[in-house]
Structures are given as C-alpha cells and as structure tokens.
Design an enzyme around this catalytic site. Structure first.
Site, PDB file in Angstrom:
ATOM      1  N   SER A   1       5.375  -1.761 -10.408  1.00  0.00           N
ATOM      2  CA  SER A   1       5.469  -1.192  -9.065  1.00  0.00           C
ATOM      3  C   SER A   1       6.837  -1.456  -8.464  1.00  0.00           C
ATOM      4  O   SER A   1       7.486  -2.466  -8.784  1.00  0.00           O
ATOM      5  CB  SER A   1       4.390  -1.853  -8.198  1.00  0.00           C
ATOM      6  OG  SER A   1       4.595  -1.568  -6.844  1.00  0.00           O
TER       7      SER A   1
ATOM      8  N   TYR B   1      -0.373  -9.603  -4.930  1.00  0.00           N
ATOM      9  CA  TYR B   1      -0.450  -8.394  -5.769  1.00  0.00           C
ATOM     10  C   TYR B   1       0.893  -8.165  -6.458  1.00  0.00           C
ATOM     11  O   TYR B   1       0.961  -7.988  -7.684  1.00  0.00           O
ATOM     12  CB  TYR B   1      -0.837  -7.171  -4.922  1.00  0.00           C
ATOM     13  CG  TYR B   1      -0.543  -5.868  -5.623  1.00  0.00           C
ATOM     14  CD1 TYR B   1      -1.316  -5.462  -6.714  1.00  0.00           C
ATOM     15  CD2 TYR B   1       0.530  -5.047  -5.232  1.00  0.00           C
ATOM     16  CE1 TYR B   1      -1.024  -4.275  -7.387  1.00  0.00           C
ATOM     17  CE2 TYR B   1       0.819  -3.874  -5.892  1.00  0.00           C
ATOM     18  CZ  TYR B   1       0.047  -3.493  -6.972  1.00  0.00           C
ATOM     19  OH  TYR B   1       0.339  -2.332  -7.644  1.00  0.00           O
TER      20      TYR B   1
ATOM     21  N   LYS C   1       2.307  -8.269 -10.642  1.00  0.00           N
ATOM     22  CA  LYS C   1       3.108  -7.269 -11.373  1.00  0.00           C
ATOM     23  C   LYS C   1       4.352  -7.934 -11.954  1.00  0.00           C
ATOM     24  O   LYS C   1       4.712  -7.714 -13.107  1.00  0.00           O
ATOM     25  CB  LYS C   1       3.502  -6.121 -10.436  1.00  0.00           C
ATOM     26  CG  LYS C   1       2.333  -5.275  -9.968  1.00  0.00           C
ATOM     27  CD  LYS C   1       1.717  -4.506 -11.117  1.00  0.00           C
ATOM     28  CE  LYS C   1       0.457  -3.793 -10.743  1.00  0.00           C
ATOM     29  NZ  LYS C   1      -0.313  -3.290 -11.880  1.00  0.00           N
TER      30      LYS C   1
HETATM   31  P1  NAD Z   1      -7.062   2.551  -9.243  1.00  0.00           P
HETATM   32  O1  NAD Z   1      -7.715   1.403  -8.560  1.00  0.00           O
HETATM   33  O2  NAD Z   1      -7.451   3.917  -8.834  1.00  0.00           O
HETATM   34  O3  NAD Z   1      -7.240   2.407 -10.825  1.00  0.00           O
HETATM   35  C1  NAD Z   1      -7.334   1.153 -11.467  1.00  0.00           C
HETATM   36  C2  NAD Z   1      -8.573   1.190 -12.348  1.00  0.00           C
HETATM   37  O4  NAD Z   1      -8.701  -0.057 -13.039  1.00  0.00           O
HETATM   38  C3  NAD Z   1      -9.871   1.389 -11.561  1.00  0.00           C
HETATM   39  O5  NAD Z   1     -10.569   2.497 -12.094  1.00  0.00           O
HETATM   40  C4  NAD Z   1     -10.641   0.089 -11.761  1.00  0.00           C
HETATM   41  O6  NAD Z   1     -12.047   0.310 -11.797  1.00  0.00           O
HETATM   42  C5  NAD Z   1     -10.075  -0.420 -13.078  1.00  0.00           C
HETATM   43  N1  NAD Z   1     -10.126  -1.879 -13.278  1.00  0.00           N
HETATM   44  C6  NAD Z   1      -9.684  -2.844 -12.437  1.00  0.00           C
HETATM   45  N2  NAD Z   1      -9.870  -4.065 -12.980  1.00  0.00           N
HETATM   46  C7  NAD Z   1     -10.427  -3.858 -14.211  1.00  0.00           C
HETATM   47  C8  NAD Z   1     -10.850  -4.725 -15.255  1.00  0.00           C
HETATM   48  N3  NAD Z   1     -10.765  -6.061 -15.164  1.00  0.00           N
HETATM   49  N4  NAD Z   1     -11.392  -4.176 -16.371  1.00  0.00           N
HETATM   50  C9  NAD Z   1     -11.515  -2.834 -16.492  1.00  0.00           C
HETATM   51  N5  NAD Z   1     -11.127  -1.970 -15.529  1.00  0.00           N
HETATM   52  C10 NAD Z   1     -10.585  -2.476 -14.403  1.00  0.00           C
HETATM   53  O7  NAD Z   1      -5.468   2.361  -9.079  1.00  0.00           O
HETATM   54  P2  NAD Z   1      -4.292   3.374  -9.361  1.00  0.00           P
HETATM   55  O8  NAD Z   1      -3.718   3.782  -8.055  1.00  0.00           O
HETATM   56  O9  NAD Z   1      -4.725   4.387 -10.336  1.00  0.00           O
HETATM   57  O10 NAD Z   1      -3.250   2.373 -10.029  1.00  0.00           O
HETATM   58  C11 NAD Z   1      -3.193   2.187 -11.422  1.00  0.00           C
HETATM   59  C12 NAD Z   1      -2.223   1.064 -11.730  1.00  0.00           C
HETATM   60  O11 NAD Z   1      -0.948   1.371 -11.176  1.00  0.00           O
HETATM   61  C13 NAD Z   1      -2.621  -0.280 -11.132  1.00  0.00           C
HETATM   62  O12 NAD Z   1      -2.281  -1.304 -12.039  1.00  0.00           O
HETATM   63  C14 NAD Z   1      -1.773  -0.375  -9.878  1.00  0.00           C
HETATM   64  O13 NAD Z   1      -1.518  -1.706  -9.512  1.00  0.00           O
HETATM   65  C15 NAD Z   1      -0.507   0.321 -10.333  1.00  0.00           C
HETATM   66  N6  NAD Z   1       0.261   0.889  -9.220  1.00  0.00           N
HETATM   67  C16 NAD Z   1      -0.350   1.746  -8.348  1.00  0.00           C
HETATM   68  C17 NAD Z   1       0.364   2.260  -7.270  1.00  0.00           C
HETATM   69  C18 NAD Z   1      -0.275   3.166  -6.264  1.00  0.00           C
HETATM   70  O14 NAD Z   1       0.310   3.352  -5.186  1.00  0.00           O
HETATM   71  N7  NAD Z   1      -1.416   3.774  -6.530  1.00  0.00           N
HETATM   72  C19 NAD Z   1       1.723   1.924  -7.123  1.00  0.00           C
HETATM   73  C20 NAD Z   1       2.306   1.066  -8.037  1.00  0.00           C
HETATM   74  C21 NAD Z   1       1.574   0.563  -9.104  1.00  0.00           C
HETATM   75  C1  UD1 Z   2       2.222   0.537  -0.894  1.00  0.00           C
HETATM   76  C2  UD1 Z   2       1.812  -0.837  -1.345  1.00  0.00           C
HETATM   77  C3  UD1 Z   2       2.872  -1.398  -2.277  1.00  0.00           C
HETATM   78  C4  UD1 Z   2       3.174  -0.437  -3.417  1.00  0.00           C
HETATM   79  C5  UD1 Z   2       3.608   0.878  -2.817  1.00  0.00           C
HETATM   80  C6  UD1 Z   2       3.926   1.901  -3.894  1.00  0.00           C
HETATM   81  C7  UD1 Z   2       0.490  -1.627   0.551  1.00  0.00           C
HETATM   82  C8  UD1 Z   2       0.481  -2.485   1.765  1.00  0.00           C
HETATM   83  N1  UD1 Z   2       1.651  -1.648  -0.164  1.00  0.00           N
HETATM   84  O1  UD1 Z   2       3.297   0.331  -0.012  1.00  0.00           O
HETATM   85  O2  UD1 Z   2       2.466  -2.626  -2.815  1.00  0.00           O
HETATM   86  O3  UD1 Z   2       4.222  -0.937  -4.215  1.00  0.00           O
HETATM   87  O4  UD1 Z   2       2.554   1.373  -1.976  1.00  0.00           O
HETATM   88  O5  UD1 Z   2       2.802   2.516  -4.322  1.00  0.00           O
HETATM   89  O6  UD1 Z   2      -0.485  -0.979   0.206  1.00  0.00           O
HETATM   90  N2  UD1 Z   2       1.900   3.972   7.126  1.00  0.00           N
HETATM   91  C9  UD1 Z   2       1.556   4.333   8.414  1.00  0.00           C
HETATM   92  N3  UD1 Z   2       0.227   4.441   8.718  1.00  0.00           N
HETATM   93  C10 UD1 Z   2      -0.760   4.219   7.804  1.00  0.00           C
HETATM   94  C11 UD1 Z   2      -0.396   3.855   6.485  1.00  0.00           C
HETATM   95  C12 UD1 Z   2       0.944   3.740   6.191  1.00  0.00           C
HETATM   96  O7  UD1 Z   2       2.414   4.555   9.274  1.00  0.00           O
HETATM   97  O8  UD1 Z   2      -1.952   4.321   8.159  1.00  0.00           O
HETATM   98  C13 UD1 Z   2       3.334   3.903   6.778  1.00  0.00           C
HETATM   99  C14 UD1 Z   2       3.785   2.552   6.276  1.00  0.00           C
HETATM  100  O9  UD1 Z   2       4.199   1.725   7.326  1.00  0.00           O
HETATM  101  C15 UD1 Z   2       4.930   2.963   5.332  1.00  0.00           C
HETATM  102  C16 UD1 Z   2       4.497   4.318   4.795  1.00  0.00           C
HETATM  103  O10 UD1 Z   2       3.535   4.817   5.729  1.00  0.00           O
HETATM  104  O11 UD1 Z   2       6.125   3.125   6.048  1.00  0.00           O
HETATM  105  C17 UD1 Z   2       3.848   4.257   3.425  1.00  0.00           C
HETATM  106  O12 UD1 Z   2       2.807   3.281   3.453  1.00  0.00           O
HETATM  107  P1  UD1 Z   2       1.827   3.062   2.202  1.00  0.00           P
HETATM  108  O13 UD1 Z   2       1.281   4.362   1.762  1.00  0.00           O
HETATM  109  O14 UD1 Z   2       0.870   1.995   2.585  1.00  0.00           O
HETATM  110  O15 UD1 Z   2       2.806   2.577   1.047  1.00  0.00           O
HETATM  111  P2  UD1 Z   2       3.835   1.342   1.025  1.00  0.00           P
HETATM  112  O16 UD1 Z   2       3.849   0.611   2.288  1.00  0.00           O
HETATM  113  O17 UD1 Z   2       5.136   1.861   0.527  1.00  0.00           O
END
Ligand code: NAD
Ligand code: UD1
Length: 337
Positions: free
Chosen positions: A124, A148, A152
């Site tokens: 991330s 969190y 990572k």
């Molecule tokens: P998500 O929660 O939708 O998907 C993660 C999946 O992992 C879920 O389906 C959950 O049921 C499964 N899971 C969790 N723990 C498990 C375990 N112990 N065994 C088996 N399954 C398990 O999340 P996402 O948004 O699809 O994110 C996927 C990955 O990308 C995550 O590692 C997250 O940290 C990373 N990531 C997400 C974002 C974002 O903004 N969505 C940003 C940066 C990194």
């Molecule tokens: C989130 C994660 C971060 C991850 C990143 C990339 C959180 C707190 N942080 O951060 O760990 O690396 O996504 O996927 O979840 N905002 C509002 N109102 C809302 C929600 C958000 O104004 O109800 C604003 C926030 O202040 C920010 C922007 O929208 O400026 C994006 O927020 P969000 O979607 O939560 O993502 P990140 O804060 O970038």
C-alpha cells in the site's frame, strides 16, 4: 499459469480473478469470507464464464491450506488476503499483526514446502513516510503511522529477507494508491461492511439514498481547493497491473517493487464534482474537521511500472465514478439479495 489467489473474494481480488481468467490463466481462490461474500465468487464465474475451485479456508488453518496445495499444482500466488481497516487496526493491533503477518508467514512456509516461489503481494501507499514530498517513488523513505500500515511494511521486509536467503524466489510487491471503480458489467464491486471508511463507497451510498450526506474531512489543507488530495485508480487498471507483475516474475527472479497509481492527484471535491457530472446524482456534503492521521497530498510516480512492466492506467476519474455508481445502483445492498 495456475495461480492461487488468496483473498480472491474481496474487492481487488475478485477484479483480478476476472482479469486472470480473461488472460487465459487458471486460478483457485482461498478466502475465509471474513470480509466478503460467496456471491462474489459466483459472479467471477458468471462474468468470465469459467469454472475454478474455491476454498473457504483461513490462511491460518495450516491443514486446510496444505490441502489446497496438495490438490493443485500452482505456479504462483497472488496474495490479497488480509485485514485493511486502519481505524480498527489502531484499537485491535494484535488482531492485525496476527491475521496479516502470521498468515503470510504460514503461506510462505507452505509455498516453500511445495516449491512454489513466485508471489505478488498487495502492499500500500501507506508504507511511505509522511515526510516524503509527492509524487512518491519506490525508493523513497518508508515509515508507517498505524498497525495496518506496519503489517504491510513488515511483510515487505519479510519478503526482502526471504529473497536474501534464497535467490530462487521471484517476488513482486505492489503498492496500491486509492482503488475505486468497479468492473464495467456492474456485477462485482466494493461491498464494505457497515459505514464506509473510504471516500468513494461513502459517496455512492449517499447517491443511492443509504446515507444522508458526505462529511468532507477538512478544507484547510494546502491543496488547490483545501480538501485532501489522493491518487484514485480504477480497480480494473489495478487488476491488470497484477497480470503484468505476474509476467515479470514468471521470467525473472528477485524482488520487484512497483507503485500502482495514475500519478494524478484529485481532491475530495474533485471526486464529488466528477461523480455528480458522471451520474447526474446530487451529493449533499458538509465540511467537517480533519480526520486524525490524514495527510494533505498523496500521489504516485508510477514510471517504474511503465518502464519495467509496460503498465499504464486507462481510466480517468470520470470513468471511475461512472463505474462505481453502476455497481452501487445495480446492487444497492452490495452482494446481499
Ligand atoms: P477485501 O477486504 O475486500 O479483500 C481481502 C479478502 O481477504 C477478503 O475477502 C477477506 O475475507 C480475506 N481474508 C482476510 N483474512 C483472511 C485470512 N486469514 N484467510 C483467508 N482469507 C482472508 O480488501 P481489498 O480492498 O480487496 O484489498 C486486498 C488487499 O489489498 C489487502 O491486503 C489490502 O490490505 C490491500 N490494499 C487495499 C487497498 C484498498 O484501498 N482497498 C489499498 C492498499 C492495499
Ligand atoms: C485509505 C487508507 C490507507 C490506504 C489508502 C489507499 C484509511 C483511513 N486509510 O486512505 O491506509 O493506504 O486508503 O488505499 O482507510 N474523506 C472524506 N470523507 C469521507 C472519507 C474520506 O472527506 O467520508 C477524504 C479523506 O480525508 C481523504 C480522501 O477522502 O482526503 C480519501 O480518503 P480514503 O478513501 O479514506 O483514503 P485514504 O485516506 O487515502
């Protein structure tokens, strides 16, 4: 290739599964459904018109995981599984360290045992130290501010140590910026539990009438309109980045780290305005205090992914908004009937 997709029922995993199947790969998904629904798996099959094995197994269940490896002959793993709620990680750090780190170590042990030494890992943008000046580059200083993010960072370190100990490994670390959007067909998308923490799912829930108004967290940041700036990336562009990363590690050993972002910073109000333009929906919002821990600006330099993977994004913010809305309006309650 035959790919194990951990966390493949989740938001990014389900979109990547579709792209993997479309690209002709075979897959199996392991997910404990702690943050996802079986319906997502059904819909991956429906969209791709392909069959694959799904295992409702926790990565922390060693015997369950071994069985998955015994039943399949994997070439590589894409590892999405993990918990991702920043706020919860602050109040329950051990839950995050245990689930994210222990399960990754167990997965890597299992991969070693079965001689599968290729992995793509979901990292991330949160691993970058907040003192860096965007655009963020892969070699900039790392540093985290919540458990969190620390999971990572620590997993990245584990992967670097693993390669240092055994140069047979091929590892791709992908640092995602802010994924939004959904598959064009509107059948899979982001389905958060409870009140969304993140911006786009909150906006779509306002648009669909589930929430009254958006709280915009702060309007006094040092940005073009005072609201926080982020690098929003379409989840399908992100998914395709995984296919490219997989190609890279299928031919090269080492640790390869890539930012996956568009390189464009958009403010909260840019997102709201694009959403209104793309969908014609009214989005009520009010400006409230800053959210603790938020930074002003975060966006990527993704030149390395372009140069080394030939990857670049296709979708702009307008299209991301269209597709997020298409998913939400067709599935007002997510995967629940
Ligand atoms: P998500 O929660 O939708 O998907 C993660 C999946 O992992 C879920 O389906 C959950 O049921 C499964 N899971 C969790 N723990 C498990 C375990 N112990 N065994 C088996 N399954 C398990 O999340 P996402 O948004 O699809 O994110 C996927 C990955 O990308 C995550 O590692 C997250 O940290 C990373 N990531 C997400 C974002 C974002 O903004 N969505 C940003 C940066 C990194
Ligand atoms: C989130 C994660 C971060 C991850 C990143 C990339 C959180 C707190 N942080 O951060 O760990 O690396 O996504 O996927 O979840 N905002 C509002 N109102 C809302 C929600 C958000 O104004 O109800 C604003 C926030 O202040 C920010 C922007 O929208 O400026 C994006 O927020 P969000 O979607 O939560 O993502 P990140 O804060 O970038």
């Amino acid at each position: 290739m035959k790919i194990l997709v951990t966390g493949g029922a989740g938001y990014i995993g389900s979109h990547t599964a579709v792209e993997l199947l479309d690209a002709g790969h075979e897959i199996a998904i392991v997910d404990n459904l702690s943050n996802s629904k079986i319906e997502a798996v059904n819909r991956i099959k429906e969209i791709s018109n392909r069959e694959f094995k799904f295992y409702q197994v926790d990565l922390l269940d060693e015997n369950g995981l071994r069985n998955v490896f015994l039943e399949n002959d994997f070439d590589a793993v894409i590892h999405f599984a993990g918990f991702k709620a920043v706020g919860e990680s602050v109040s329950k750090p051990l839950k995050y360290y245990y689930n994210n780190i222990t399960s990754t170590v167990m997965l890597l042990e299992m991969m070693s045992e079965f001689g599968v030494k290729k992995i793509v890992f979901s990292s991330s943008a949160t691993v970058y130290d907040s003192s860096n000046k965007p655009p963020l580059k892969e070699d900039m200083k790392l540093g985290t501010t919540n458990p969190y993010g620390s999971t990572k960072f620590m997993i990245e370190e584990i992967l670097r140590d693993l390669y240092a100990s055994d140069s047979e490994w091929a590892i791709s670390i992908l640092r995602y910026f802010n994924p939004i959007g959904a598959h064009k067909c509107g059948r899979i998308g982001e389905d958060p539990n409870g009140i969304p923490n993140n911006l786009m799912p909150y906006i779509t829930q306002v648009a669909v009438g589930k929430r009254e108004k958006l709280s915009v967290f702060g309007s006094d940041y040092d940005t073009h309109d005072g609201t926080g700036v982020r690098d929003y990336i379409h989840v399908v562009d992100l998914a395709i980045g995984h296919i490219k990363a997989l190609d890279k590690i299928s031919n090269n050993k080492g640790v390869f780290t890539y930012n996956l972002g568009t390189g464009i910073g958009c403010s909260v109000l840019d997102v709201v305005n694009n959403f209104i333009k793309a969908t014609g929906k009214e989005i009520l919002y009010e400006i409230v205090d800053r959210r603790p821990g938020d930074i002003d600006v975060c966006f990527a330099d993704s030149t390395r992914a372009l140069d080394e993977l030939g990857w670049k994004t296709k979708y702009d913010l307008y299209n991301m908004c269209l597709d997020s809305w298409n998913w939400q309006k067709n599935n007002p309650n997510g995967y629940e009937k």
